[in-house]
Design a protein around this motif. Structure first.
Motif, PDB file in Angstrom:
ATOM      1  N   GLY A 263       0.829  -1.195   0.000  1.00  0.00           N
ATOM      2  CA  GLY A 263       0.000   0.000   0.000  1.00  0.00           C
ATOM      3  C   GLY A 263       0.860   1.240   0.000  1.00  0.00           C
ATOM      4  O   GLY A 263       2.092   1.162   0.032  1.00  0.00           O
ATOM      5  N   GLU A 264       0.204   2.376  -0.036  1.00  0.00           N
ATOM      6  CA  GLU A 264       0.949   3.635  -0.057  1.00  0.00           C
ATOM      7  C   GLU A 264       1.661   3.852   1.263  1.00  0.00           C
ATOM      8  O   GLU A 264       1.314   3.257   2.281  1.00  0.00           O
ATOM      9  N   THR A 265       2.603   4.757   1.237  1.00  0.00           N
ATOM     10  CA  THR A 265       3.306   5.091   2.478  1.00  0.00           C
ATOM     11  C   THR A 265       2.296   5.629   3.483  1.00  0.00           C
ATOM     12  O   THR A 265       1.314   6.270   3.106  1.00  0.00           O
ATOM     13  N   ASN A 266       2.536   5.300   4.722  1.00  0.00           N
ATOM     14  CA  ASN A 266       1.715   5.803   5.817  1.00  0.00           C
ATOM     15  C   ASN A 266       0.295   5.215   5.889  1.00  0.00           C
ATOM     16  O   ASN A 266      -0.542   5.704   6.631  1.00  0.00           O
ATOM     17  N   ALA A 282       8.189  -3.887  13.423  1.00  0.00           N
ATOM     18  CA  ALA A 282       8.441  -2.868  12.414  1.00  0.00           C
ATOM     19  C   ALA A 282       8.346  -1.495  13.068  1.00  0.00           C
ATOM     20  O   ALA A 282       7.605  -1.299  14.014  1.00  0.00           O
ATOM     21  N   ILE A 283       9.116  -0.564  12.561  1.00  0.00           N
ATOM     22  CA  ILE A 283       9.092   0.785  13.125  1.00  0.00           C
ATOM     23  C   ILE A 283       7.833   1.501  12.638  1.00  0.00           C
ATOM     24  O   ILE A 283       7.589   1.583  11.438  1.00  0.00           O
ATOM     25  N   VAL A 284       7.032   1.978  13.588  1.00  0.00           N
ATOM     26  CA  VAL A 284       5.837   2.732  13.220  1.00  0.00           C
ATOM     27  C   VAL A 284       6.124   4.206  13.433  1.00  0.00           C
ATOM     28  O   VAL A 284       6.634   4.606  14.471  1.00  0.00           O
ATOM     29  N   HIS A 288       6.292   9.599   6.438  1.00  0.00           N
ATOM     30  CA  HIS A 288       6.101   8.763   5.245  1.00  0.00           C
ATOM     31  C   HIS A 288       7.410   8.054   4.881  1.00  0.00           C
ATOM     32  O   HIS A 288       8.469   8.653   4.959  1.00  0.00           O
ATOM     33  N   GLY A 289       7.278   6.820   4.477  1.00  0.00           N
ATOM     34  CA  GLY A 289       8.454   6.102   3.995  1.00  0.00           C
ATOM     35  C   GLY A 289       9.363   5.583   5.098  1.00  0.00           C
ATOM     36  O   GLY A 289      10.553   5.401   4.893  1.00  0.00           O
ATOM     37  N   THR A 290       8.790   5.328   6.289  1.00  0.00           N
ATOM     38  CA  THR A 290       9.606   4.819   7.391  1.00  0.00           C
ATOM     39  C   THR A 290      10.154   3.422   7.088  1.00  0.00           C
ATOM     40  O   THR A 290      11.302   3.109   7.365  1.00  0.00           O
ATOM     41  N   ALA A 312       7.971  -1.750   1.616  1.00  0.00           N
ATOM     42  CA  ALA A 312       8.119  -0.296   1.552  1.00  0.00           C
ATOM     43  C   ALA A 312       6.888   0.274   0.862  1.00  0.00           C
ATOM     44  O   ALA A 312       6.387  -0.299  -0.100  1.00  0.00           O
ATOM     45  N   GLY A 313       6.393   1.377   1.381  1.00  0.00           N
ATOM     46  CA  GLY A 313       5.202   1.998   0.804  1.00  0.00           C
ATOM     47  C   GLY A 313       5.433   2.402  -0.641  1.00  0.00           C
ATOM     48  O   GLY A 313       6.513   2.840  -1.022  1.00  0.00           O
ATOM     49  N   ILE A 314       4.372   2.214  -1.438  1.00  0.00           N
ATOM     50  CA  ILE A 314       4.518   2.523  -2.858  1.00  0.00           C
ATOM     51  C   ILE A 314       4.211   3.994  -3.083  1.00  0.00           C
ATOM     52  O   ILE A 314       3.141   4.481  -2.746  1.00  0.00           O
ATOM     53  N   PHE A 372      -9.370  -1.255   4.225  1.00  0.00           N
ATOM     54  CA  PHE A 372      -9.545   0.185   4.460  1.00  0.00           C
ATOM     55  C   PHE A 372      -9.138   0.442   5.890  1.00  0.00           C
ATOM     56  O   PHE A 372      -9.899   0.188   6.816  1.00  0.00           O
ATOM     57  N   ASN A 373      -7.940   0.951   6.049  1.00  0.00           N
ATOM     58  CA  ASN A 373      -7.415   1.136   7.405  1.00  0.00           C
ATOM     59  C   ASN A 373      -7.802   2.513   7.938  1.00  0.00           C
ATOM     60  O   ASN A 373      -8.269   3.372   7.208  1.00  0.00           O
ATOM     61  N   LYS A 374      -7.574   2.672   9.226  1.00  0.00           N
ATOM     62  CA  LYS A 374      -7.888   3.910   9.953  1.00  0.00           C
ATOM     63  C   LYS A 374      -9.391   4.169   9.926  1.00  0.00           C
ATOM     64  O   LYS A 374      -9.834   5.312   9.875  1.00  0.00           O
ATOM     65  N   SER A 375     -10.172   3.119   9.919  1.00  0.00           N
ATOM     66  CA  SER A 375     -11.622   3.280   9.853  1.00  0.00           C
ATOM     67  C   SER A 375     -12.151   3.899  11.143  1.00  0.00           C
ATOM     68  O   SER A 375     -13.282   4.346  11.196  1.00  0.00           O
ATOM     69  N   ASP A 376     -11.308   3.914  12.158  1.00  0.00           N
ATOM     70  CA  ASP A 376     -11.713   4.601  13.395  1.00  0.00           C
ATOM     71  C   ASP A 376     -11.917   6.102  13.159  1.00  0.00           C
ATOM     72  O   ASP A 376     -12.591   6.773  13.917  1.00  0.00           O
ATOM     73  N   LEU A 377     -11.336   6.604  12.081  1.00  0.00           N
ATOM     74  CA  LEU A 377     -11.460   8.039  11.800  1.00  0.00           C
ATOM     75  C   LEU A 377     -12.643   8.344  10.879  1.00  0.00           C
ATOM     76  O   LEU A 377     -12.866   9.494  10.513  1.00  0.00           O
ATOM     77  N   LEU A 378     -13.381   7.298  10.479  1.00  0.00           N
ATOM     78  CA  LEU A 378     -14.462   7.479   9.500  1.00  0.00           C
ATOM     79  C   LEU A 378     -15.832   7.477  10.157  1.00  0.00           C
ATOM     80  O   LEU A 378     -16.058   6.777  11.147  1.00  0.00           O
ATOM     81  N   ALA A 402      -5.991  -0.698  12.362  1.00  0.00           N
ATOM     82  CA  ALA A 402      -4.827  -1.419  12.881  1.00  0.00           C
ATOM     83  C   ALA A 402      -4.472  -0.885  14.259  1.00  0.00           C
ATOM     84  O   ALA A 402      -4.180  -1.634  15.186  1.00  0.00           O
ATOM     85  N   LYS A 403      -4.573   0.437  14.380  1.00  0.00           N
ATOM     86  CA  LYS A 403      -4.163   1.083  15.620  1.00  0.00           C
ATOM     87  C   LYS A 403      -5.077   0.689  16.776  1.00  0.00           C
ATOM     88  O   LYS A 403      -4.602   0.420  17.881  1.00  0.00           O
ATOM     89  N   LYS A 404      -6.396   0.631  16.493  1.00  0.00           N
ATOM     90  CA  LYS A 404      -7.359   0.329  17.556  1.00  0.00           C
ATOM     91  C   LYS A 404      -7.697  -1.162  17.610  1.00  0.00           C
ATOM     92  O   LYS A 404      -8.610  -1.570  18.326  1.00  0.00           O
TER      93      LYS A 404
HETATM   94  N1  GTP Z   1      -6.092   6.619  13.431  1.00  0.00           N
HETATM   95  C1  GTP Z   1      -5.371   5.603  12.986  1.00  0.00           C
HETATM   96  N2  GTP Z   1      -4.072   5.760  12.734  1.00  0.00           N
HETATM   97  C2  GTP Z   1      -3.367   4.707  12.287  1.00  0.00           C
HETATM   98  C3  GTP Z   1      -3.978   3.437  12.074  1.00  0.00           C
HETATM   99  N3  GTP Z   1      -3.054   2.590  11.629  1.00  0.00           N
HETATM  100  C4  GTP Z   1      -1.878   3.280  11.551  1.00  0.00           C
HETATM  101  N4  GTP Z   1      -2.068   4.561  11.950  1.00  0.00           N
HETATM  102  C5  GTP Z   1      -1.053   5.609  12.018  1.00  0.00           C
HETATM  103  O1  GTP Z   1      -0.593   5.925  10.723  1.00  0.00           O
HETATM  104  C6  GTP Z   1       0.790   6.276  10.742  1.00  0.00           C
HETATM  105  C7  GTP Z   1       1.566   5.424   9.755  1.00  0.00           C
HETATM  106  O2  GTP Z   1       1.567   4.070  10.169  1.00  0.00           O
HETATM  107  P1  GTP Z   1       2.655   3.020   9.702  1.00  0.00           P
HETATM  108  O3  GTP Z   1       2.213   1.708  10.211  1.00  0.00           O
HETATM  109  O4  GTP Z   1       4.021   3.481  10.010  1.00  0.00           O
HETATM  110  O5  GTP Z   1       2.438   3.105   8.135  1.00  0.00           O
HETATM  111  P2  GTP Z   1       3.206   2.373   6.954  1.00  0.00           P
HETATM  112  O6  GTP Z   1       2.185   2.054   5.921  1.00  0.00           O
HETATM  113  O7  GTP Z   1       4.011   1.240   7.458  1.00  0.00           O
HETATM  114  O8  GTP Z   1       4.109   3.551   6.437  1.00  0.00           O
HETATM  115  P3  GTP Z   1       5.492   3.495   5.616  1.00  0.00           P
HETATM  116  O9  GTP Z   1       6.518   2.861   6.510  1.00  0.00           O
HETATM  117  O10 GTP Z   1       5.740   4.945   5.390  1.00  0.00           O
HETATM  118  O11 GTP Z   1       5.277   2.739   4.365  1.00  0.00           O
HETATM  119  C8  GTP Z   1       1.227   6.090  12.195  1.00  0.00           C
HETATM  120  O12 GTP Z   1       1.203   7.320  12.833  1.00  0.00           O
HETATM  121  C9  GTP Z   1       0.169   5.184  12.782  1.00  0.00           C
HETATM  122  O13 GTP Z   1       0.001   5.332  14.152  1.00  0.00           O
HETATM  123  C10 GTP Z   1      -5.380   3.303  12.363  1.00  0.00           C
HETATM  124  O14 GTP Z   1      -6.006   2.265  12.229  1.00  0.00           O
HETATM  125  N5  GTP Z   1      -6.019   4.426  12.817  1.00  0.00           N
END
Ligand code: GTP
Ligand code: FFO
Length: 500
Positions: A263-266, A282-284, A288-290, A312-314, A372-378, A402-404
């Motif tokens: 998926g895309e970065t971040n 993995a480092i969170v 972008h591009g961690t 790596a994010g595309i 569809f991630n980050k659905s907690d924000l939707l 993923a976060k929640k």
């Molecule tokens: N609100 C919310 N934030 C999230 C969620 N999942 C990840 N994040 C946040 O999104 C940011 C990026 O997350 P990463 O897991 O590092 O993303 P990545 O896709 O691995 O990014 P790259 O390493 O850049 O490719 C971080 O600040 C996370 O805490 C989620 O489900 N909800």
């Protein structure tokens, strides 16, 4: 047989920390040497006992004598005047110390795991005790075993073929029902029987063809019926191809079904990986591009091993290291069986068409799940809108956070479904070993050449050469007792643990 097998070897066969520890002794002097350090509680000495019996007694060290003698020996060796004929009688007095109360099992050649005389000393699991017993054995003429040496001896003594010996290592490493079943079936020889069957049929034909060569002045003479040979070659090709193909499944079972998280970065790929693995691998970060390289790890879901590949994010980038990482992302996608395509729901429409064009070509023949991630924000209405936009994508879709940790269990269920590994039956023969896969691939090449040769009507000696090659490759896999190169054996057995 090499001289090295005249040695009697010993090793601790159990892991540290258990209540009981076992030391295995094997070789021509195993019983005699064990008997020297062991006093049975009652009855006959060990050397006079029946095989497959247990004897209770004590392991004794003649403590002071040994310490003195050992240090004397060591200093003599360092001064270069070691004289083994000089016996311990000169040292006195002898103080007997009980190291442990033990049980000893007895095996007599050829009826043991290695096929040699063997004993097993079961003592209390203290590493001090185990080390003391090992020292005593070595002092009395044993040598510490090399990794895999027991199984290597079992192989050299004809107790098992090479593929069975390799299965022993797999069995020890097996961590799921499926890997266990595969290793067990290979150890019990199903695979070997099938290959030996093929090889014998080929041998029959080569010998007929080579017989023709002896009568080469009678050109019309054909002992080996070409039509029969051709249909045999077709049959063998099918069997070998099936075996080689099974490596796809076998490798997935053994090393995990490769799942690429793309998926895309971040988008939250690393966050998801950590959630799935239940650790911070993995480092969170919100930069972008961690994740610039590819991270892999395995988890076990309902008995199936998955190997997750965080990528790596595309995105378009001018950073050379990062674009290398993105290139590797596509490579990893090509190797994956399942693709988890992560989309940041809050930015889902941005650049999606572009991304589709980049990603879809790498999805062919694979199970794809859009997350569809980050659905907690939707809001609920936003979810509906999103679903509507993606209706033309005929793949599984799932809203997660993923976060929640929302909907992660459902994702795990979907993964298990996506794994779709065929049910493995007791008698199925499935390759899990790269070495076997490579040999089978080469065997397949040579059997192809045999078929070509037959079609072109090549002479018996040419066809027979390819037949021989095919036989050689099959022999490399099962390799009964000793025809394999030293190097192959070394490679295989050095990866075993000590004591096996
Ligand atoms: N609100 C919310 N934030 C999230 C969620 N999942 C990840 N994040 C946040 O999104 C940011 C990026 O997350 P990463 O897991 O590092 O993303 P990545 O896709 O691995 O990014 P790259 O390493 O850049 O490719 C971080 O600040 C996370 O805490 C989620 O489900 N909800
Ligand atoms: N204590 C202990 N447990 C162990 C082993 C061992 O060596 N010692 N094994 C080893 O790693 C495995 C068992 N493997 C073995 C295989 C063959 C023979 C054996 O005695 N074979 C004889 C008799 C066969 C028969 O009676 O049918 C033979 O092959 O002739 C022993 C153990 C697992 N558990």
């Amino acid at each position: 047989m090499k001289m090295i097998n005249q040695d009697t070897i010993c090793a601790i066969a159990t892991a540290q920390g258990g209540a009981i520890g076992i030391i295995r002794v094997s070789g021509p002097k195993a019983i005699e040497i064990t008997s020297r350090i062991f006093i049975p509680a009652k009855g006959k000495p060990l050397t006079e006992r029946e095989p497959y019996t247990l004897t209770f007694g004590k392991i004794c060290a003649k403590k002071r004598e040994i310490n003195n003698t050992l240090s004397r020996k060591a200093s003599e060796i360092s001064q270069g005047k070691s004289d083994t004929s000089q016996k311990e009688e000169s040292i006195a007095p002898l103080v007997e110390e009980v190291i442990d109360e033990v049980l000893i099992s007895l095996f007599r050649a050829p009826h043991s795991y290695t096929g040699e005389d063997s004993t097993e000393i079961m003592c209390h699991g203290s590493s001090y005790i185990l080390q003391q017993v090992m020292q005593l054995l070595i002092y009395n003429g044993c040598r510490a075993a090399l990794p895999g040496e027991y199984t290597q001896r079992a192989f050299l003594n004809g107790k098992m073929d090479l593929s069975q010996a390799e299965a022993v290592a797999d069995l020890i490493a097996s961590s799921s029902a499926a890997t266990h079943r595969l290793a067990m079936s290979q150890m019990r020889g199903g695979f070997s029987k099938e290959l030996s069957g093929l090889r014998n049929q080929l041998l029959h034909f080569t010998s007929l063809m080579e017989l023709e060569l002896d009568f080469s002045d009678h050109e019309e003479l054909e002992f080996a019926n070409r039509d029969e040979l051709s249909s045999l070659a077709t049959h063998i090709e099918q069997v070998i191809a099936r075996l080689a193909h099974s490596f796809n499944v076998g490798n997935a079972i053994k090393n995990g079904i490769p799942v690429a998280i793309i998926g895309e970065t971040n988008a939250g790929k690393s966050t998801l990986l950590n959630v799935l693995l239940n650790e911070e691998k993995a480092i969170v970060s919100d930069i972008h591009g961690t994740t610039r390289d590819v991270i892999e790890d395995t988890i076990n879901l309902q008995g199936i091993t998955f190997r997750f590949i965080d990528t790596a994010g595309i995105r378009q980038t001018t950073d050379t290291i990062e674009s290398l990482g993105i290139e590797r992302t596509f490579q990893k996608m090509d190797q994956a069986h399942v693709i988890l395509w992560m989309i940041d729901s809050t930015e889902a429409q941005r650049r999606f068409e572009e991304l589709k064009a980049e990603v879809l070509p790498h999805c062919e023949g694979k199970k794809v799940i859009i997350l569809f991630n980050k659905s907690d924000l939707l809001l609920a209405t936003q979810k509906e809108e999103l679903s509507a936009i993606f209706t033309d994508m005929k793949v599984e879709k799932l809203f997660i956070s993923a976060k929640k940790r929302e909907n992660i269990t459902i994702l795990e269920k979907k993964l298990v479904q996506a794994a779709a590994l065929p049910e493995i039956n007791q008698n199925d023969i499935i390759i899990t070993n790269v070495r076997h896969f490579e040999a089978l691939t080469r065997a397949l090449d040579s059997i192809h050449r045999v078929q070509e040769g037959l079609q072109l009507g090549l002479s018996g000696d040419l066809v027979s050469e390819d037949l021989r090659q095919c036989i050689y490759e099959l022999s490399e896999i099962v390799a009964e007792g000793g025809i394999t190169s030293e190097e192959t054996l070394q490679n295989i057995f050095q990866n075993f643990c000590i004591g096996k």
